[in-house]
Enzyme design. Structure first.
Site, PDB file in Angstrom:
ATOM      1  N   ASP A   1     -21.555  -0.311 -14.286  1.00 25.91           N
ATOM      2  CA  ASP A   1     -20.825  -1.432 -13.699  1.00 25.91           C
ATOM      3  C   ASP A   1     -21.587  -2.724 -13.954  1.00 25.91           C
ATOM      4  OD1 ASP A   1     -19.237   0.509 -12.769  1.00 25.91           O
ATOM      5  OD2 ASP A   1     -19.615   0.170 -10.635  1.00 25.91           O
TER       6      ASP A   1
ATOM      7  N   LEU B   1      15.780  11.825  -7.982  1.00 25.99           N
ATOM      8  CA  LEU B   1      15.706  13.257  -8.284  1.00 25.99           C
ATOM      9  C   LEU B   1      16.388  14.055  -7.185  1.00 25.99           C
ATOM     10  CD1 LEU B   1      11.944  13.780  -9.256  1.00 25.99           C
ATOM     11  CD2 LEU B   1      13.892  14.079 -10.777  1.00 25.99           C
TER      12      LEU B   1
ATOM     13  N   CYS C   1     -26.867   1.728  22.840  1.00 21.35           N
ATOM     14  CA  CYS C   1     -25.883   2.780  23.174  1.00 21.35           C
ATOM     15  C   CYS C   1     -26.219   4.056  22.401  1.00 21.35           C
ATOM     16  CB  CYS C   1     -24.480   2.297  22.826  1.00 21.35           C
ATOM     17  SG  CYS C   1     -23.237   3.594  22.913  1.00 21.35           S
TER      18      CYS C   1
ATOM     19  N   TYR D   1       5.159   8.422 -16.631  1.00 26.55           N
ATOM     20  CA  TYR D   1       5.753   9.691 -17.022  1.00 26.55           C
ATOM     21  C   TYR D   1       7.085   9.580 -17.737  1.00 26.55           C
ATOM     22  CZ  TYR D   1       7.756   8.695 -12.424  1.00 26.55           C
ATOM     23  OH  TYR D   1       8.332   8.072 -11.354  1.00 26.55           O
TER      24      TYR D   1
ATOM     25  N   CYS E   1     -17.807   1.652  27.777  1.00 26.76           N
ATOM     26  CA  CYS E   1     -18.082   2.574  26.680  1.00 26.76           C
ATOM     27  C   CYS E   1     -18.250   3.988  27.234  1.00 26.76           C
ATOM     28  CB  CYS E   1     -19.359   2.130  25.960  1.00 26.76           C
ATOM     29  SG  CYS E   1     -19.965   3.374  24.804  1.00 26.76           S
TER      30      CYS E   1
ATOM     31  N   LYS F   1      10.218  20.534  -3.768  1.00 27.29           N
ATOM     32  CA  LYS F   1       9.409  19.929  -2.708  1.00 27.29           C
ATOM     33  C   LYS F   1       8.475  20.951  -2.049  1.00 27.29           C
ATOM     34  CE  LYS F   1       9.956  16.158  -1.222  1.00 27.29           C
ATOM     35  NZ  LYS F   1      10.944  15.215  -0.724  1.00 27.29           N
TER      36      LYS F   1
ATOM     37  N   CYS G   1     -22.180   4.982  26.974  1.00 34.21           N
ATOM     38  CA  CYS G   1     -23.280   4.355  27.702  1.00 34.21           C
ATOM     39  C   CYS G   1     -22.833   3.666  28.988  1.00 34.21           C
ATOM     40  CB  CYS G   1     -24.018   3.362  26.798  1.00 34.21           C
ATOM     41  SG  CYS G   1     -23.021   1.928  26.372  1.00 34.21           S
TER      42      CYS G   1
ATOM     43  N   GLU H   1     -23.490  -3.507 -16.526  1.00 38.68           N
ATOM     44  CA  GLU H   1     -23.250  -4.012 -17.886  1.00 38.68           C
ATOM     45  C   GLU H   1     -21.864  -4.643 -17.984  1.00 38.68           C
ATOM     46  OE1 GLU H   1     -25.475  -1.062 -20.937  1.00 38.68           O
ATOM     47  OE2 GLU H   1     -24.321  -0.088 -19.354  1.00 38.68           O
ATOM     48  N   TYR H   2     -20.905  -3.985 -17.340  1.00 37.02           N
ATOM     49  CA  TYR H   2     -19.534  -4.511 -17.357  1.00 37.02           C
ATOM     50  C   TYR H   2     -19.511  -5.905 -16.720  1.00 37.02           C
ATOM     51  CZ  TYR H   2     -14.484  -4.791 -16.723  1.00 37.02           C
ATOM     52  OH  TYR H   2     -13.176  -5.197 -16.771  1.00 37.02           O
TER      53      TYR H   2
ATOM     54  N   CYS I   1     -18.269  -1.523  21.717  1.00 35.16           N
ATOM     55  CA  CYS I   1     -19.372  -1.416  22.658  1.00 35.16           C
ATOM     56  C   CYS I   1     -20.477  -2.254  22.027  1.00 35.16           C
ATOM     57  CB  CYS I   1     -19.833   0.038  22.790  1.00 35.16           C
ATOM     58  SG  CYS I   1     -21.437   0.155  23.586  1.00 35.16           S
TER      59      CYS I   1
ATOM     60  N   LYS J   1      11.056  19.434 -15.249  1.00 30.74           N
ATOM     61  CA  LYS J   1      11.898  18.639 -16.147  1.00 30.74           C
ATOM     62  C   LYS J   1      12.221  19.438 -17.397  1.00 30.74           C
ATOM     63  CE  LYS J   1       9.592  14.409 -14.674  1.00 30.74           C
ATOM     64  NZ  LYS J   1       8.761  13.253 -14.997  1.00 30.74           N
TER      65      LYS J   1
ATOM     66  N   LYS K   1       4.485  15.833  -8.275  1.00 27.33           N
ATOM     67  CA  LYS K   1       5.327  14.747  -7.775  1.00 27.33           C
ATOM     68  C   LYS K   1       4.455  13.895  -6.859  1.00 27.33           C
ATOM     69  CE  LYS K   1       9.759  13.869  -5.543  1.00 27.33           C
ATOM     70  NZ  LYS K   1       9.244  12.840  -4.648  1.00 27.33           N
TER      71      LYS K   1
ATOM     72  N   GLU L   1       5.317  18.690 -13.578  1.00 25.55           N
ATOM     73  CA  GLU L   1       4.350  17.629 -13.256  1.00 25.55           C
ATOM     74  C   GLU L   1       4.191  17.543 -11.749  1.00 25.55           C
ATOM     75  OE1 GLU L   1       6.011  13.973 -14.784  1.00 25.55           O
ATOM     76  OE2 GLU L   1       6.505  14.926 -16.686  1.00 25.55           O
TER      77      GLU L   1
ATOM     78  N   ASP M   1       3.262  11.103  -4.392  1.00 24.51           N
ATOM     79  CA  ASP M   1       3.894  10.424  -3.274  1.00 24.51           C
ATOM     80  C   ASP M   1       3.502   8.950  -3.285  1.00 24.51           C
ATOM     81  OD1 ASP M   1       5.468  10.153  -1.104  1.00 24.51           O
ATOM     82  OD2 ASP M   1       4.045  10.993   0.332  1.00 24.51           O
TER      83      ASP M   1
HETATM   84  S1  IVH Z   1      10.829  11.741 -12.635  1.00 26.38           S
HETATM   85  C1  IVH Z   1      14.807  10.761 -14.172  1.00 26.38           C
HETATM   86  N1  IVH Z   1       8.332  12.437 -12.287  1.00 26.38           N
HETATM   87  O1  IVH Z   1       9.758  10.866  -7.079  1.00 26.38           O
HETATM   88  C2  IVH Z   1      13.417  10.778 -13.742  1.00 26.38           C
HETATM   89  N2  IVH Z   1       9.416  11.222 -10.557  1.00 26.38           N
HETATM   90  O2  IVH Z   1      12.025  11.736  -5.426  1.00 26.38           O
HETATM   91  C3  IVH Z   1      13.260  10.741 -12.265  1.00 26.38           C
HETATM   92  N3  IVH Z   1       7.969  10.732  -8.638  1.00 26.38           N
HETATM   93  O3  IVH Z   1      11.809   8.082  -7.646  1.00 26.38           O
HETATM   94  C4  IVH Z   1      11.888  10.656 -11.806  1.00 26.38           C
HETATM   95  N4  IVH Z   1       6.162  11.705  -9.426  1.00 26.38           N
HETATM   96  O4  IVH Z   1       9.271   7.720  -7.673  1.00 26.38           O
HETATM   97  C5  IVH Z   1       9.399  11.811 -11.760  1.00 26.38           C
HETATM   98  N5  IVH Z   1       6.105  13.110 -12.121  1.00 26.38           N
HETATM   99  C6  IVH Z   1       7.177  12.475 -11.603  1.00 26.38           C
HETATM  100  C7  IVH Z   1       7.136  11.856 -10.348  1.00 26.38           C
HETATM  101  C8  IVH Z   1       8.281  11.240  -9.850  1.00 26.38           C
HETATM  102  C9  IVH Z   1       6.687  11.036  -8.418  1.00 26.38           C
HETATM  103  C10 IVH Z   1       8.842  10.006  -7.690  1.00 26.38           C
HETATM  104  C11 IVH Z   1       9.654   8.908  -8.316  1.00 26.38           C
HETATM  105  C12 IVH Z   1      11.078   9.229  -7.952  1.00 26.38           C
HETATM  106  C13 IVH Z   1      10.915  10.122  -6.767  1.00 26.38           C
HETATM  107  C14 IVH Z   1      12.121  10.991  -6.600  1.00 26.38           C
END
Ligand code: IVH
Length: 674
Positions: free
Chosen positions: A34, A84, A436, A231, A413, A319, A416, A36-37, A431, A295, A117, A115, A119
Site C-alpha cells: 500500500d 429472476l 471502569c 455476470y 454503567c 433460494k 462500574c 508503494e501505491y 461510560c 442459468k 446469488k 453462480e 445479496d
Molecule cells: S442474473 C436475466 N446472476 O438477483 C438475468 N442475478 O433476484 C437476471 N443477483 O436482480 C439476473 N447475483 O440483482 C443474476 N449471479 C447473479 C446474481 C443475480 C445476484 C441479483 C440481481 C437480480 C436479483 C434477482
C-alpha cells in the site's frame, strides 16, 4: 523535467496505478505494498495539481468522489434489466426444467452455469471505447438512476478496459450488468467504526450498500468499501460470447470483476447438486449470498425462450433457506466496549438459524430499541448473515399478550456503577470512567490480540482473572507479572505460567505499529498505526504531535487527529506510557533501524527499457536498489541484465548485440524469489 517527460510520467503513473488497483481489488492479488501505491499516487496528484489540463477521466484521482449532486438523473437502459423467478427446492428446480424442456428440446443439450446469488443490488455499467462512461441503478428495469460518480469510487470498477495490456479489445459500446455489495467483514468493520464514534450503526450489508450508492455525495460512497461482481452483457455492438460461461470468461479477461465460484455443469442434476452444495458452504463466502442462480449456458436458446413478466425463462434463482426466525427476547443486557460505548444485547430463547444455535444478538443501540419499540418478552424477528453477529430486525407486534415490558436504557454503567454520558450529536451512551473494569478488560483484550501485541495464551478468561485479582490495572502491568503472581491464580500450574510469561516476553519485540494499534486509540487501526510510524519514531514523538500536524497526514481526519491528541493528553495514559518505557516495551520505527533485508541482487547491474506493467521508471529503480542491485542508464558490457518492457527500442538491440541477458518484468521478480 521537460513538460513532455512529465506528461509521459503522468500517463505511466495512471496506467501503473490502475493496474495495481486491478490486482488488488479484482484479482485480490496485490504485488506491491500500500505504501508503494500511495507513493505513486502522491506523485500523480502532484503532477495533476501542476497540470490540471492533463487529468484524464480514468485517473485514480478521479475516483476520490467529489461534488455533491442535487438529484439523480434518469437513465434508460439499453434493454430490459430483468429479474429472476425463484425456486425454493430441488422439486421447484426440476419443475422449471421440465417446463422449459417442453418448450424447446435443445434445453437438454445446453448445460448450465451455476453462480452464487449475491445479496446486493444490480448496477449497470456502460463502457464506450473501453472507458467507463455511465453507471446506473436498476430502477424499474427500464429506467434507472445515473450513479456514475458513486460507482467511480468503487475500486473494483475498472475505469478503462481491458485493464491489462494485451487483453481482448472490448466492443466499442459495451453495457455490463453486475451486483454491487459489501463484504461481511467490511460491514462489520464499518459498524465497529460507527459504534466507536458513537454513531448509528447499519442494519445489514445489503441496505448499507444500497444506501451508499443511492446518495448524493460520492465521498461517502468512497468511504464504504463496496464491491462489484459482473455476470451479464446487457448490450454490445459487435460479437459477444453466445454462452454464459464464455461471457464470464470475457468479462474476466477484460478486467471486470467476476466471481471465481461459478461452475459449468452438464445437466440439471449437477446444477441442483452444485446449488445445494452452496447451502452448506454459504458461510465460507466473503459476502452474503441468498441463493444460487442456475442459468442456461446457451444464451441464444435462453433468449429464444423469452420472458414471463420480468423473469427470463432461461434462468432460475434457487433460494437458500432464509436465515430469519422468530424467538423470544428474554432480557436486554448492556455491554461496555473498549472506548466505553454501551451497547444493548438481546438475550434470546435459544433458537436455530441456518444450522447454528443463537442465544444472543445485537440490538445496535438504544435509539434502535426505542424506534422499533422492542420490549422485553417480545417475540422478535432475528436474522443471521454469514459470520456476522446475528441481529434483531424488530418485534412481532401481533404476538404480544400485554406482559411485555418497555426497556429503560441504563443511567449508570453496568460494570462500574458510574453515571453514563451522552455526547451531543451521537447516538451512543458512554461510560466515561477510565478506571471502569469492563473497559479495562476490553482494553487489555485488544492490547494482547492479534494485530496488536499478539500475546498468545492470554484469552478473555485469564484477562478477567488478572483484573479481578488486581494484578493488572493497566496494560503495562502485564510486563511486570511474575511467576508467583500467575501461580496464585486458579488453573495455573508452572508450565502454563511459564508459557504465558514467555509469550509476554516475546511481545516486547513487536514493532511500533503494533504497539500503536494496541493502545486502542479511537479511529486508529492497524493501517493507520502503520502510517503513523512513517512520521513518528516512537511513542514519545507521537505523544508530542499536534492536531494540525496530524491532519496533514493522509487518511487522518479531524476526529482521529483529536482522538490521538486527547489520548496522549490523558494523565492515566501518560502514566501507562511511562510504565511501558520503564518496562522496556519501547519499539522504534523501522526507518531508524538498519533497513537491509535480503540482497539477492547485490553486485548486479541493471538497465531498464520500455514500458513495464507493474512499475514506473522510479519504482522499478527503487525495487532493484532495495534488493541490492544497481541501475544504470546505458547498456554496456558490464550490464548484467536488461529489463525490457513493451516497445523497447535501441537498448534492446544493443543488449542483444553485446550478449547481455534480457529479462522481462516477471524475470526480474524471479531473481528476487530465488
Ligand atoms: S442474473 C436475466 N446472476 O438477483 C438475468 N442475478 O433476484 C437476471 N443477483 O436482480 C439476473 N447475483 O440483482 C443474476 N449471479 C447473479 C446474481 C443475480 C445476484 C441479483 C440481481 C437480480 C436479483 C434477482
Amino acid at each position: 523535467m521537460s513538460s513532455e517527460n512529465e506528461r509521459e510520467e503522468l500517463e505511466e503513473l495512471v496506467r501503473t496505478l490502475n493496474y495495481h488497483s486491478y490486482r488488488y481489488h479484482v484479482l485480490d492479488a496485490p504485488v506491491i505494498s500500500d505504501y508503494e501505491y500511495d507513493k505513486m499516487l502522491k506523485r500523480l496528484l502532484e503532477l495533476e495539481a501542476a497540470h490540471p489540463e492533463w487529468i484524464s477521466p480514468d485517473s485514480p484521482s478521479q475516483r476520490a468522489g467529489s461534488g455533491v449532486l442535487d438529484k439523480f438523473v434518469k437513465v434508460r437502459h439499453p434493454g430490459a434489466v430483468l429479474s429472476l423467478a425463484n425456486g425454493f427446492s430441488a422439486l421447484d428446480v426440476r419443475a422449471w426444467y421440465e417446463r422449459i424442456l417442453r418448450l424447446d428440446e435443445r434445453v437438454s443439450q445446453s448445460g448450465f452455469v451455476v453462480e452464487p446469488k449475491i445479496d446486493g443490488l444490480t448496477v449497470v455499467l456502460h463502457y464506450h471505447d473501453g472507458r467507463f462512461v455511465l453507471g446506473a441503478t436498476r430502477g424499474d428495469g427500464v429506467v434507472g438512476e445515473d450513479i456514475t460518480a458513486n460507482l467511480r469510487t468503487l475500486r473494483g470498477v475498472p475505469l478503462t478496459i481491458p485493464v491489462q495490456t494485451g487483453g481482448p479489445k472490448p466492443p466499442e459500446r459495451l453495457v455490463v450488468r453486475g451486483e454491487a455489495f459489501m463484504y461481511l467483514r467490511d460491514f462489520d468493520a464499518l459498524n465497529q467504526r460507527l459504534l466507536e464514534a458513537g454513531e448509528k450503526t447499519y442494519l445489514n450489508p445489503r441496505n448499507t450498500a444500497a444506501g451508499s450508492l443511492r446518495q448524493l455525495d460520492p465521498t461517502l460512497t468512497a468511504s464504504r468499501s463496496l464491491r462489484l461482481l459482473t455476470y451479464q452483457i446487457l448490450s454490445a455492438d459487435g460479437a459477444v460470447p453466445d454462452t454464459q460461461w464464455g461471457t464470464l470468461e470475457l468479462l474476466r479477461e477484460l478486467g471486470l470483476p467476476v466471481t471465481d465460484q461459478a461452475v459449468l455443469v452438464r445437466n440439471i442434476d449437477e446444477a441442483i447438486e452444485a446449488s445445494q452444495s452452496w447451502i452448506t458452504r454459504r458461510d465460507t463466502l466473503a459476502y452474503e449470498a441468498d441463493g444460487a442462480v442456475i442459468k442456461l449456458n446457451d444464451l441464444r436458446l435462453a433468449a429464444d425462450l423469452g420472458v414471463v413478466g420480468k423473469d427470463p425463462r432461461g434462468a432460475l434463482a434457487f433460494k437458500f433457506p432464509a436465515r430469519e426466525v422468530t424467538t423470544r427476547l428474554q432480557s436486554i443486557g448492556v455491554n461496555v466496549g473498549r472506548t466505553g460505548v454501551l451497547t444493548p444485547v438481546a438475550n434470546l430463547e435459544p433458537v436455530e438459524v441456518g444450522g447454528v444455535i443463537v442465544k444472543q444478538a445485537t440490538l445496535h443501540n438504544f435509539d434502535f430499541i426505542m424506534e422499533k419499540d422492542i420490549r422485553v418478552g417480545d417475540r422478535v424477528l432475528l436474522k443471521r448473515a454469514g459470520d456476522v453477529i446475528p441481529y434483531v430486525i424488530g418485534p412481532v407486534i401481533e404476538q404480544r399478550d400485554g406482559s411485555e415490558r418497555v426497556f429503560a436504557p441504563p443511567t449508570v454503567c453496568p460494570a462500574c456503577g458510574q453515571p453514563v454520558e451522552h455526547l451531543a450529536g451521537e447516538v451512543a451512551w458512554y461510560c466515561v470512567n477510565t478506571a471502569c473494569p469492563a473497559q479495562l478488560m476490553r482494553n487489555i483484550e485488544h492490547f494482547v490480540g492479534r494485530g496488536s501485541m499478539d500475546i498468545v495464551g492470554l484469552g478473555t478468561k485469564i484477562v478477567e482473572q488478572l483484573v479481578d485479582a488486581g494484578l493488572v490495572r493497566d496494560v503495562a502491568d502485564l510486563y511486570t507479572l511474575t511467576r508467583e503472581n500467575l501461580l496464585s491464580l486458579e488453573g495455573f500450574a508452572e508450565k502454563k505460567a511459564d508459557n504465558l510469561l514467555a509469550s509476554i516476553e516475546t511481545s516486547r519485540q513487536q514493532p511500533l505499529a503494533r504497539l500503536i494499534n494496541a493502545l486502542g486509540i479511537r479511529g486508529v487501526g492497524e493501517v493507520m498505526a502503520a502510517d503513523l510510524t512513517r512520521f513518528y519514531r516512537d511513542l514519545e514523538a507521537l505523544s508530542q504531535t499536534t492536531y494540525t500536524e496530524l491532519q496533514r497526514i493522509e487518511g487522518v481526519g479531524p476526529n482521529t487527529a483529536q482522538a490521538i491528541v486527547d489520548w496522549f493528553a490523558r494523565p492515566a495514559n501518560r502514566q501507562v506510557l511511562a510504565k511501558l518505557r520503564t518496562a522496556g516495551v519501547w519499539p522504534m520505527a523501522a526507518q531508524n533501524a538498519a533497513p537491509a533485508g535480503p540482497q539477492p541482487l547485490a553486485g548486479l547491474t541493471f538497465v531498464v527499457t520500455g514500458t513495464l506493467e507493474g512499475f514506473t521508471r522510479e519504482t522499478v529503480k527503487e525495487f532493484i536498489q532495495q534488493y541490492g542491485g544497481k541501475v544504470t542508464d546505458s547498456v554496456t558490457k558490464k550490464t548484467d541484465y536488461l529489463v525490457a518492457g513493451e516497445s523497447a527500442g535501441s537498448k534492446l538491440e544493443k543488449a542483444r548485440s553485446l550478449g547481455v541477458t534480457v529479462i522481462d518484468e516477471a524475470g526480474l521478480r524471479d531473481l528476487i524469489v530465488r
